[in-house]
Write an enzyme that holds these catalytic residues in place. Structure first.
Site, short mmCIF file in Angstrom:
data_model
loop_
_atom_site.label_atom_id
_atom_site.label_comp_id
_atom_site.label_asym_id
_atom_site.label_seq_id
_atom_site.Cartn_x
_atom_site.Cartn_y
_atom_site.Cartn_z
N GLU A 1 -3.00 3.36 -7.84
CA GLU A 1 -3.40 4.56 -7.10
C GLU A 1 -2.35 5.65 -7.32
O GLU A 1 -1.34 5.68 -6.60
CB GLU A 1 -3.49 4.27 -5.60
N HIS B 1 0.85 -1.20 0.00
CA HIS B 1 0.00 0.00 0.00
C HIS B 1 0.88 1.26 0.00
O HIS B 1 1.98 1.23 0.55
CB HIS B 1 -0.91 -0.01 1.24
#
Lengths: 231, 231, 231, 231
Positions: free
Chosen positions: C149, C101
């Site tokens: 992202e 992440h």
């Protein structure tokens, strides 16, 4: 052996950290180190330089003032590609090292290991800290110097000696409760001779600075001014 | 500009990683780099050296063969004390860098950033990998070279080209499905000209080695033997 | 075995990352997970929740939708205090994990190890990436999903599907050149059903979001709206 | 509020670290924690358990003895996916945390931050250390406990209290020169009641152990024996 070859210990000193600025990297590292050497020789003041990592051996071979590493890794020499060991630093001509700089914090067991191995290798250690409690903690591991730099003042326009003289005085006092051997430096926003004089007045052994010198238009003038504050 | 000044790309090459061995640190870094230069000049073989970090500028100023960093940090130049930036490496005379060596693994976004910024700075990148899937992944980011080194064979006595020729051949083949531009090196246990010749036969562009040279009794003989395998 | 017990693979899904927000921590983690479960059961939509680390086993014991870890460490189970292993996650009821992440980047060899061990443990993997090249690289290691992202849009007000639809479409296309098995998610600024519908239209299998749900005044309304975009 | 709800401070205690062993993970974490609770209730001895990270909230909801985190991250709550904050630990029912365990060393500024924020959240801190100097350093930051564990004895068959009683006694003495408030624990190889009794005799407040309990054939018998040494 001339004076520059000594491990500095408790002499008052100005430590110039070149960081990784392009202005003080490669050929720029060499010219800034030579300027510091010149000022040191002219004034008798102790100046320590910490050039970019890749330039250390080159700089150390070219100047007589003490050259410090900006960081060392707590790993053995040998199969540790891409790291920098205490023994490498010694072999490349370093006289000491910054430890735990605010831009390169390390683990506490690593700080102790670097202090220990540096002492064995006759390298001096300057452990950077961020507050009173951490300064005391680092003093308990007996480096040559603890350098207090309040993070909120780093890179700012106001010297720690003006913005927060109390933290400097308290650090000196509280380190003295732990050890009489550990020197104290301060840093963050230090720019001129008045800041240095105030640091000395507050009980420190000198200052640690970077952009104040590296980014100065007239570096020689700035260095001479800084040095004037040591007396 | 002579040949040593070129960024190496897809020439067959022997890459000598000095790691942080004391034998190849400080003055030892300089003498080993000069020996590699000599062998390169005598034989016409491409030799790349990766000296200890602190010695890079000094070595780069003294030899004409390409000098690579062992590691670069994915941080900007400036307030990043104790790190080594792509721009520092360029300023200090590096021609390229190892990336993600087994002893200095980095994050995938960092690998990509280093590849990207190195390309912009005309520095070559050799990304080290541990298996087929990671080799493919790294090839997708288009470094100059991927160097496959199975961890279980690193530091061992048997060359990867003997112990596991299939992983070398498979890596070459699978990298070709991703990109035709990425070169392939192999490493782990490589010691002599036969190992190099086998690596070339398996489709690589050369080898990466360390102790086989650094710890050799007769380094010159070892280097000449290694180079003989490139043809 | 009911539907929530399945490892999700290539079903369209909404992944809600609780991050470490206090609103979705401890008892708050449980109530948000139950709300997501309710919406999933009412609408038939696949919802995956990633609660704070300390809450995972508690949440997994209380809901039937898949519960994912936010991060796993590439270390063996046993003498690895303070880490979270793949096998721990399995034992505590996780059905999968986020990997790499943007707030918890890991090394490339670690990404591969986590994908590999998770597959063996029947845990699904969602590897987060920051750009096209890193997305391709991660797809080469064949996780269940790659979630693109763009860092400059994370936490912003404009959905990646509006701000940069091209990067989403390009990621889908370029991942397809590497593998047909790897699903694609997108994230950054996703807030409502239109954003989800656009993500699906661009070829993804769903979205990854956090504050859009956690910080919403009417979470149930937001979840129902998001889910409406999946169809 | 019953006794288990109190933050332990300077009560003699046995701290059981479950590490990430599969035997003490998931359902195994719950059963071991309940056994520790039972022994604590039967004997009146203070027992603290540190289950795997993912299981903390579940365990804390099920037992009345204090449950500690094995590690916390020095990051703010919110956009810190995959980390565990002090506030998360509080929300999930933790009463304290291990800090800087030998298998999860952290930076000195992080140790200080965790101690500081934990105190504000009424969580107790046990900072693990590897030698005398680091123990003094950590005591200067005033955690609730310092736990000395000589690395060379960790995981071994001989208790630190037998193998090196001097380091335990010296740690107690030297921490007393820094602070009267900081408790001292010791660990490494601790296995039975005699080891615990010796630790108390050497001036500590108890012990930290893991495999001696987790891997025991008869855990109840081992726990009862350990506890007998506290008196």
């Amino acid at each position: 052996m001339n004076e520059g070859d000594q491990v500095p210990s408790r002499k008052r000193a100005i430590v110039v950290n070149f960081k990784t600025y392009l202005e003080s990297s490669g050929p720029g590292a060499l010219s800034l180190a030579k300027l510091c050497e010149q000022v040191s020789q002219e004034t008798g003041a102790e100046m320590i330089v910490a050039p970019p990592m890749l330039d250390l051996a080159m700089v150390a071979a070219s100047v007589k003032i003490p050259v410090f590493a900006q960081h060392l890794d707590s790993v053995p020499s040998g199969s540790t590609t891409g790291h920098v060991t205490v023994e490498n630093a010694k072999a490349s001509g370093a006289k000491g090292t910054l430890v735990n700089h605010s831009e390169r914090r390390i683990k506490i067991a690593e700080i102790h290991d670097i202090i220990d191995r540096s002492r064995n290798a006759s390298l001096a250690t300057i452990v950077c800290t961020n507050n009173l409690a951490v300064s005391k903690a680092c003093a308990a591991m007996e480096p040559d110097f603890v350098a207090i730099e309040p993070p909120e003042l780093i890179g700012g326009d106001i010297s720690v000696t003006t913005a927060n003289p109390k933290i400097v005085a308290d650090t000196v006092k509280s380190i003295r409760t732990i050890s009489s051997k550990v020197g104290v430096l301060c840093g963050a926003g230090v720019k001129n001779g008045r800041d240095v004089a105030k640091a000395i007045e507050l009980g420190t052994d000198g200052v640690l600075l970077a952009s104040g010198v590296v980014k100065a238009k007239d570096r020689r003038a700035v260095l001479l001014d800084l040095v004037s504050g040591l007396k």
